[in-house]
Motif scaffolding. Structure first.
Motif, PDB file in Angstrom:
ATOM      1  N   UNK A 101      19.110  54.804  47.374  1.00 42.68           N
ATOM      2  CA  UNK A 101      18.651  53.974  48.733  1.00 42.68           C
ATOM      3  C   UNK A 101      17.862  53.056  49.372  1.00 42.68           C
ATOM      4  N   UNK A 102      16.659  53.034  49.304  1.00 45.20           N
ATOM      5  CA  UNK A 102      15.477  52.167  49.058  1.00 45.20           C
ATOM      6  C   UNK A 102      15.697  51.099  48.029  1.00 45.20           C
ATOM      7  N   UNK A 103      15.174  51.337  47.270  1.00 43.22           N
ATOM      8  CA  UNK A 103      15.228  50.511  45.920  1.00 43.22           C
ATOM      9  C   UNK A 103      16.235  49.700  45.685  1.00 43.22           C
ATOM     10  N   UNK A 104      17.333  50.093  46.297  1.00 43.79           N
ATOM     11  CA  UNK A 104      18.770  49.723  46.406  1.00 43.79           C
ATOM     12  C   UNK A 104      18.746  48.689  46.834  1.00 43.79           C
ATOM     13  N   UNK A 105      17.911  48.899  48.280  1.00 41.26           N
ATOM     14  CA  UNK A 105      17.740  48.299  49.427  1.00 41.26           C
ATOM     15  C   UNK A 105      16.718  46.765  49.088  1.00 41.26           C
ATOM     16  N   UNK A 106      16.041  47.186  48.293  1.00 39.04           N
ATOM     17  CA  UNK A 106      15.045  45.750  47.777  1.00 39.04           C
ATOM     18  C   UNK A 106      15.925  45.112  46.669  1.00 39.04           C
ATOM     19  N   UNK A 107      16.310  45.796  45.785  1.00 36.01           N
ATOM     20  CA  UNK A 107      17.436  44.882  44.843  1.00 36.01           C
ATOM     21  C   UNK A 107      18.413  44.634  45.628  1.00 36.01           C
ATOM     22  N   UNK A 108      18.717  44.385  46.681  1.00 35.34           N
ATOM     23  CA  UNK A 108      19.875  44.070  47.632  1.00 35.34           C
ATOM     24  C   UNK A 108      19.556  42.519  47.905  1.00 35.34           C
ATOM     25  N   UNK A 109      18.103  42.713  48.336  1.00 32.06           N
ATOM     26  CA  UNK A 109      16.895  41.828  48.879  1.00 32.06           C
ATOM     27  C   UNK A 109      17.058  40.566  47.745  1.00 32.06           C
ATOM     28  N   UNK A 110      16.159  40.980  46.945  1.00 40.26           N
ATOM     29  CA  UNK A 110      16.319  39.927  46.112  1.00 40.26           C
ATOM     30  C   UNK A 110      17.420  39.216  45.831  1.00 40.26           C
ATOM     31  N   UNK A 111      18.398  40.305  45.617  1.00 38.95           N
ATOM     32  CA  UNK A 111      19.999  39.489  45.213  1.00 38.95           C
ATOM     33  C   UNK A 111      20.252  38.195  46.044  1.00 38.95           C
ATOM     34  N   UNK A 112      20.573  38.751  47.260  1.00 40.12           N
ATOM     35  CA  UNK A 112      20.292  37.896  48.188  1.00 40.12           C
ATOM     36  C   UNK A 112      19.539  36.672  47.934  1.00 40.12           C
ATOM     37  N   UNK A 113      18.017  36.830  48.567  1.00 42.45           N
ATOM     38  CA  UNK A 113      17.184  35.665  47.885  1.00 42.45           C
ATOM     39  C   UNK A 113      18.050  34.995  46.553  1.00 42.45           C
ATOM     40  N   UNK A 114      18.826  35.331  45.374  1.00 47.05           N
ATOM     41  CA  UNK A 114      18.819  34.106  44.133  1.00 47.05           C
ATOM     42  C   UNK A 114      20.005  33.795  44.651  1.00 47.05           C
ATOM     43  N   UNK A 115      20.842  34.169  45.673  1.00 45.23           N
ATOM     44  CA  UNK A 115      21.824  33.330  45.734  1.00 45.23           C
ATOM     45  C   UNK A 115      22.088  32.751  46.964  1.00 45.23           C
ATOM     46  N   UNK A 116      21.148  32.685  47.534  1.00 43.77           N
ATOM     47  CA  UNK A 116      21.336  32.089  48.717  1.00 43.77           C
ATOM     48  C   UNK A 116      21.306  32.189  50.082  1.00 43.77           C
ATOM     49  N   UNK A 117      22.404  33.661  49.905  1.00 44.68           N
ATOM     50  CA  UNK A 117      23.339  34.017  51.325  1.00 44.68           C
ATOM     51  C   UNK A 117      22.914  35.272  51.521  1.00 44.68           C
TER      52      UNK A 117
ATOM     53  N   UNK B 230      27.140  49.340  52.322  1.00 44.59           N
ATOM     54  CA  UNK B 230      27.627  49.987  52.369  1.00 44.59           C
ATOM     55  C   UNK B 230      27.854  51.119  51.646  1.00 44.59           C
ATOM     56  N   UNK B 231      27.512  52.437  51.638  1.00 42.54           N
ATOM     57  CA  UNK B 231      27.786  53.412  50.557  1.00 42.54           C
ATOM     58  C   UNK B 231      27.002  54.018  49.651  1.00 42.54           C
ATOM     59  N   UNK B 232      26.108  52.437  49.686  1.00 45.16           N
ATOM     60  CA  UNK B 232      25.463  52.862  47.948  1.00 45.16           C
ATOM     61  C   UNK B 232      26.236  51.078  47.060  1.00 45.16           C
ATOM     62  N   UNK B 233      26.901  50.306  47.942  1.00 45.49           N
ATOM     63  CA  UNK B 233      27.648  49.059  47.377  1.00 45.49           C
ATOM     64  C   UNK B 233      27.257  48.214  48.622  1.00 45.49           C
ATOM     65  N   UNK B 234      26.456  47.096  46.921  1.00 45.25           N
ATOM     66  CA  UNK B 234      26.131  46.034  47.520  1.00 45.25           C
ATOM     67  C   UNK B 234      27.193  45.092  47.755  1.00 45.25           C
ATOM     68  N   UNK B 235      27.307  44.227  48.994  1.00 45.58           N
ATOM     69  CA  UNK B 235      27.664  43.336  49.852  1.00 45.58           C
ATOM     70  C   UNK B 235      26.884  41.691  49.217  1.00 45.58           C
ATOM     71  N   UNK B 236      26.980  40.959  48.746  1.00 43.06           N
ATOM     72  CA  UNK B 236      26.586  39.480  48.595  1.00 43.06           C
ATOM     73  C   UNK B 236      28.094  38.641  48.595  1.00 43.06           C
ATOM     74  N   UNK B 237      27.917  38.058  50.418  1.00 40.00           N
ATOM     75  CA  UNK B 237      28.784  36.864  50.683  1.00 40.00           C
ATOM     76  C   UNK B 237      29.106  35.999  49.893  1.00 40.00           C
ATOM     77  N   UNK B 238      30.056  35.919  49.480  1.00 36.41           N
ATOM     78  CA  UNK B 238      30.284  34.426  48.762  1.00 36.41           C
ATOM     79  C   UNK B 238      31.136  34.920  47.160  1.00 36.41           C
ATOM     80  N   UNK B 239      31.230  33.963  46.139  1.00 46.74           N
ATOM     81  CA  UNK B 239      31.244  33.902  45.193  1.00 46.74           C
ATOM     82  C   UNK B 239      29.984  34.399  44.714  1.00 46.74           C
TER      83      UNK B 239
END
Ligand SMILES: [Zn+2]
Length: 124
Positions: free
Chosen positions: A73-89, A94-103
């Motif tokens: 979980x902790x590392x997933x959170x860090x990765x999700x943060x990086x990916x959100x930043x990369x996508x600018x969104x 949610x339960x281990x699944x990362x959701x990024x807004x937009x396509x």
């Protein structure tokens, strides 16, 4: 990976009185329930990250979901943060699944492959 208990080792003593876990009734400092649930989740993964676009019941372009990332979980959170930043969104986990807004399927596929993950575009 060092467990939280190990990281706290030396700081937390068994004589310390605190809350107990309702599931295992051990002091929270000694409780491994979250860790075990986490390991059970990780054990079920096949090492392939599945990227999907989900639009049903969502506004606009929907979200891109990343399922099966083999990280605690902790590392997933860090990765999700990086990916959100990369996508600018924005996004969420949610339960281990990362959701990024937009396509952002292609971008996210590239980002994950760059980090050494096996990635499949699934569905949508
Ligand atoms: Zn517990």
């Amino acid at each position: 990976m060092a467990s939280l208990k190990d990281q706290l080792g030396g700081l937390v003593y068994s004589t310390e009185k605190g809350d107990t876990c309702p599931a295992c009734r051990r002091p929270l400092a000694e409780c491994e329930c979250n860790e075990q649930a986490e390991q059970a989740r990780l054990a079920e993964l096949d090492g392939i990250v599945r990227i999907r676009r989900e639009t049903s019941g969502r506004k606009g372009k929907g979200v891109t979901t990343l399922e099966g990332i083999p990280l605690p979980a902790a590392e997933l959170k860090t990765l999700a943060k990086e990916l959100k930043k990369r996508c600018g969104t924005g996004g969420a986990i949610k339960e281990g699944v990362v959701e990024i807004q937009g396509d952002h399927r292609e971008l996210l596929k590239g980002e994950l492959e760059k980090r050494g993950y096996r990635v499949k575009l699934a569905g949508g």
